[in-house]
Design a protein around this motif. Structure first.
Motif, PDB file in Angstrom:
ATOM      1  N   PHE A  93       0.841  -1.192   0.000  1.00 23.23           N
ATOM      2  CA  PHE A  93       0.000   0.000   0.000  1.00 23.23           C
ATOM      3  C   PHE A  93       0.876   1.243   0.000  1.00 23.23           C
ATOM      4  CE2 PHE A  93      -2.569  -3.369   1.595  1.00 23.23           C
ATOM      5  CZ  PHE A  93      -3.857  -3.090   1.173  1.00 23.23           C
ATOM      6  N   PHE A  94       0.289   2.362  -0.455  1.00 25.71           N
ATOM      7  CA  PHE A  94       0.978   3.634  -0.599  1.00 25.71           C
ATOM      8  C   PHE A  94       0.178   4.718   0.096  1.00 25.71           C
ATOM      9  CE2 PHE A  94       1.049   7.587  -3.127  1.00 25.71           C
ATOM     10  CZ  PHE A  94       2.383   7.912  -3.032  1.00 25.71           C
ATOM     11  N   LEU A  95       0.854   5.546   0.876  1.00 28.01           N
ATOM     12  CA  LEU A  95       0.262   6.730   1.515  1.00 28.01           C
ATOM     13  C   LEU A  95       1.073   7.943   1.088  1.00 28.01           C
ATOM     14  CD1 LEU A  95      -0.482   5.631   5.166  1.00 28.01           C
ATOM     15  CD2 LEU A  95      -2.060   6.857   3.696  1.00 28.01           C
ATOM     16  N   SER A  96       0.455   8.869   0.352  1.00 23.20           N
ATOM     17  CA  SER A  96       1.165  10.066  -0.086  1.00 23.20           C
ATOM     18  C   SER A  96       1.318  11.038   1.077  1.00 23.20           C
ATOM     19  CB  SER A  96       0.399  10.749  -1.223  1.00 23.20           C
ATOM     20  OG  SER A  96      -0.811  11.303  -0.734  1.00 23.20           O
ATOM     21  N   THR A  97       2.237  11.975   0.937  1.00 28.85           N
ATOM     22  CA  THR A  97       2.415  12.985   1.984  1.00 28.85           C
ATOM     23  C   THR A  97       1.148  13.823   2.131  1.00 28.85           C
ATOM     24  OG1 THR A  97       3.458  14.430   0.342  1.00 28.85           O
ATOM     25  CG2 THR A  97       4.914  13.153   1.740  1.00 28.85           C
ATOM     26  N   ILE A  98       0.420  14.043   1.045  1.00 28.89           N
ATOM     27  CA  ILE A  98      -0.843  14.797   1.115  1.00 28.89           C
ATOM     28  C   ILE A  98      -1.883  14.008   1.914  1.00 28.89           C
ATOM     29  CG2 ILE A  98      -2.779  15.674  -0.260  1.00 28.89           C
ATOM     30  CD1 ILE A  98      -0.666  16.258  -2.473  1.00 28.89           C
ATOM     31  N   GLU A  99      -1.962  12.718   1.638  1.00 29.96           N
ATOM     32  CA  GLU A  99      -2.930  11.870   2.344  1.00 29.96           C
ATOM     33  C   GLU A  99      -2.625  11.821   3.846  1.00 29.96           C
ATOM     34  OE1 GLU A  99      -6.394   9.695   2.425  1.00 29.96           O
ATOM     35  OE2 GLU A  99      -5.550  10.660   0.654  1.00 29.96           O
ATOM     36  N   LEU A 100      -1.351  11.844   4.173  1.00 29.13           N
ATOM     37  CA  LEU A 100      -0.947  11.781   5.585  1.00 29.13           C
ATOM     38  C   LEU A 100      -1.376  13.000   6.393  1.00 29.13           C
ATOM     39  CD1 LEU A 100       2.586  10.222   5.169  1.00 29.13           C
ATOM     40  CD2 LEU A 100       0.646   9.194   6.356  1.00 29.13           C
ATOM     41  N   THR A 101      -1.670  14.126   5.724  1.00 28.71           N
ATOM     42  CA  THR A 101      -2.098  15.325   6.436  1.00 28.71           C
ATOM     43  C   THR A 101      -3.594  15.326   6.735  1.00 28.71           C
ATOM     44  OG1 THR A 101      -2.476  16.565   4.393  1.00 28.71           O
ATOM     45  CG2 THR A 101      -0.268  16.694   5.371  1.00 28.71           C
ATOM     46  N   LYS A 102      -4.332  14.394   6.154  1.00 30.81           N
ATOM     47  CA  LYS A 102      -5.780  14.341   6.358  1.00 30.81           C
ATOM     48  C   LYS A 102      -6.128  13.761   7.721  1.00 30.81           C
ATOM     49  CE  LYS A 102      -6.845  13.865   1.459  1.00 30.81           C
ATOM     50  NZ  LYS A 102      -7.448  13.002   0.426  1.00 30.81           N
ATOM     51  N   GLU A 103      -7.319  14.102   8.185  1.00 30.27           N
ATOM     52  CA  GLU A 103      -7.777  13.593   9.482  1.00 30.27           C
ATOM     53  C   GLU A 103      -7.905  12.077   9.475  1.00 30.27           C
ATOM     54  OE1 GLU A 103     -11.661  14.027  12.310  1.00 30.27           O
ATOM     55  OE2 GLU A 103     -10.987  15.806  11.247  1.00 30.27           O
ATOM     56  N   LYS A 104      -8.416  11.530   8.375  1.00 35.65           N
ATOM     57  CA  LYS A 104      -8.548  10.081   8.234  1.00 35.65           C
ATOM     58  C   LYS A 104      -7.856   9.638   6.942  1.00 35.65           C
ATOM     59  CE  LYS A 104     -12.857   9.633  10.770  1.00 35.65           C
ATOM     60  NZ  LYS A 104     -14.218   9.111  10.772  1.00 35.65           N
ATOM     61  N   PRO A 105      -6.526   9.473   6.988  1.00 40.72           N
ATOM     62  CA  PRO A 105      -5.807   9.086   5.772  1.00 40.72           C
ATOM     63  C   PRO A 105      -6.195   7.685   5.299  1.00 40.72           C
ATOM     64  CG  PRO A 105      -4.344   9.074   7.662  1.00 40.72           C
ATOM     65  CD  PRO A 105      -5.659   9.612   8.136  1.00 40.72           C
ATOM     66  N   ARG A 106      -6.185   7.491   3.979  1.00 41.82           N
ATOM     67  CA  ARG A 106      -6.516   6.198   3.372  1.00 41.82           C
ATOM     68  C   ARG A 106      -5.354   5.764   2.487  1.00 41.82           C
ATOM     69  NH1 ARG A 106     -10.329   3.177   5.080  1.00 41.82           N
ATOM     70  NH2 ARG A 106     -10.669   2.392   3.000  1.00 41.82           N
ATOM     71  N   ALA A 107      -4.868   4.571   2.723  1.00 40.05           N
ATOM     72  CA  ALA A 107      -3.795   4.025   1.894  1.00 40.05           C
ATOM     73  C   ALA A 107      -4.379   3.459   0.605  1.00 40.05           C
ATOM     74  CB  ALA A 107      -3.058   2.933   2.656  1.00 40.05           C
ATOM     75  N   LYS A 108      -3.615   3.584  -0.483  1.00 38.75           N
ATOM     76  CA  LYS A 108      -4.023   3.020  -1.772  1.00 38.75           C
ATOM     77  C   LYS A 108      -3.206   1.764  -2.025  1.00 38.75           C
ATOM     78  CE  LYS A 108      -5.288   7.400  -3.835  1.00 38.75           C
ATOM     79  NZ  LYS A 108      -5.053   8.380  -4.879  1.00 38.75           N
ATOM     80  N   GLN A 109      -3.886   0.711  -2.451  1.00 29.85           N
ATOM     81  CA  GLN A 109      -3.184  -0.517  -2.779  1.00 29.85           C
ATOM     82  C   GLN A 109      -2.437  -0.342  -4.096  1.00 29.85           C
ATOM     83  OE1 GLN A 109      -5.655  -4.035  -2.905  1.00 29.85           O
ATOM     84  NE2 GLN A 109      -3.988  -5.249  -2.074  1.00 29.85           N
ATOM     85  N   ILE A 110      -1.225  -0.861  -4.159  1.00 29.48           N
ATOM     86  CA  ILE A 110      -0.420  -0.796  -5.376  1.00 29.48           C
ATOM     87  C   ILE A 110      -0.831  -1.967  -6.262  1.00 29.48           C
ATOM     88  CG2 ILE A 110       1.925  -0.845  -6.312  1.00 29.48           C
ATOM     89  CD1 ILE A 110       2.824   0.309  -3.549  1.00 29.48           C
ATOM     90  N   ASN A 111      -1.424  -1.655  -7.416  1.00 28.99           N
ATOM     91  CA  ASN A 111      -2.043  -2.674  -8.270  1.00 28.99           C
ATOM     92  C   ASN A 111      -1.128  -3.838  -8.602  1.00 28.99           C
ATOM     93  OD1 ASN A 111      -4.575  -1.489  -8.437  1.00 28.99           O
ATOM     94  ND2 ASN A 111      -4.011  -0.253 -10.206  1.00 28.99           N
ATOM     95  N   GLU A 112       0.097  -3.566  -9.033  1.00 29.94           N
ATOM     96  CA  GLU A 112       1.004  -4.637  -9.443  1.00 29.94           C
ATOM     97  C   GLU A 112       1.467  -5.484  -8.266  1.00 29.94           C
ATOM     98  OE1 GLU A 112       1.088  -1.225 -12.170  1.00 29.94           O
ATOM     99  OE2 GLU A 112       1.597  -1.372 -10.061  1.00 29.94           O
ATOM    100  N   LEU A 113       1.246  -4.999  -7.055  1.00 32.98           N
ATOM    101  CA  LEU A 113       1.697  -5.720  -5.862  1.00 32.98           C
ATOM    102  C   LEU A 113       0.535  -6.247  -5.025  1.00 32.98           C
ATOM    103  CD1 LEU A 113       4.676  -3.419  -4.876  1.00 32.98           C
ATOM    104  CD2 LEU A 113       4.734  -5.565  -6.143  1.00 32.98           C
ATOM    105  N   LYS A 114      -0.630  -6.422  -5.659  1.00 29.94           N
ATOM    106  CA  LYS A 114      -1.740  -7.093  -4.986  1.00 29.94           C
ATOM    107  C   LYS A 114      -1.410  -8.574  -4.962  1.00 29.94           C
ATOM    108  CE  LYS A 114      -5.502  -4.021  -6.269  1.00 29.94           C
ATOM    109  NZ  LYS A 114      -6.722  -3.867  -7.076  1.00 29.94           N
ATOM    110  N   THR A 115      -1.278  -9.118  -3.793  1.00 33.04           N
ATOM    111  CA  THR A 115      -0.898 -10.519  -3.660  1.00 33.04           C
ATOM    112  C   THR A 115      -1.442 -11.049  -2.343  1.00 33.04           C
ATOM    113  OG1 THR A 115       0.970 -12.044  -3.514  1.00 33.04           O
ATOM    114  CG2 THR A 115       1.344  -9.830  -2.694  1.00 33.04           C
ATOM    115  N   ASN A 116      -1.675 -12.342  -2.293  1.00 35.11           N
ATOM    116  CA  ASN A 116      -2.120 -12.932  -1.031  1.00 35.11           C
ATOM    117  C   ASN A 116      -0.949 -13.534  -0.269  1.00 35.11           C
ATOM    118  OD1 ASN A 116      -1.613 -15.131  -2.597  1.00 35.11           O
ATOM    119  ND2 ASN A 116      -3.645 -16.013  -2.455  1.00 35.11           N
TER     120      ASN A 116
END
Length: 125
Positions: A26-49
């Motif tokens: 997952f990826f969290l941008s510096t912009i997302e980290l400043t939010k009250e409720k940050p949301r991580a984005k899954q990295i598509n090529e690295l979706k794995t179980n």
């Protein structure tokens, strides 16, 4: 199934990368980290179980991901797309990068053995 964090690191721009035991990376941008409720984005090529065992960043801001039973992936600076490094095809447990010459050190083992194979791979010239 609960998800556990196996690895976490920040790149040279303070973006955060998180590796999990069963949902990939997952990826969290510096912009997302400043939010009250940050949301991580899954990295598509690295979706794995399977697990993301290690994450490392070199001085050129390339991000390396060591994946259980799969090998080594890289997101090259500013591409935002992960690609497999074909020379490594088994579990990667540890990634270290030399500050002096940007060489990438990888500890890998196939899933049938213990971590008995260590070697140096020079990915960046």
């Amino acid at each position: 199934m609960n998800t556990q964090v196996r690895s976490i690191t920040a790149d040279n721009n303070n973006n955060v990368y998180i590796g999990t035991d069963n949902k990939g990376a997952f990826f969290l941008s510096t912009i997302e980290l400043t939010k009250e409720k940050p949301r991580a984005k899954q990295i598509n090529e690295l979706k794995t179980n399977t697990g993301i065992n290690a994450i490392a960043v070199d001085s050129n801001n390339n991000i390396y991901f060591g994946i259980h039973r799969i090998g080594l992936y890289i997101i090259e600076n500013n591409t935002k797309i992960a690609r497999k490094i074909n020379e490594i095809n088994s579990s990667v447990f540890i990634i270290k990068i030399s500050n002096q010459n940007n060489k990438v050190y990888v500890s890998e083992a196939d899933y049938k053995s213990t971590m008995d194979v260590e070697y140096l791979i020079n990915i960046i010239n």
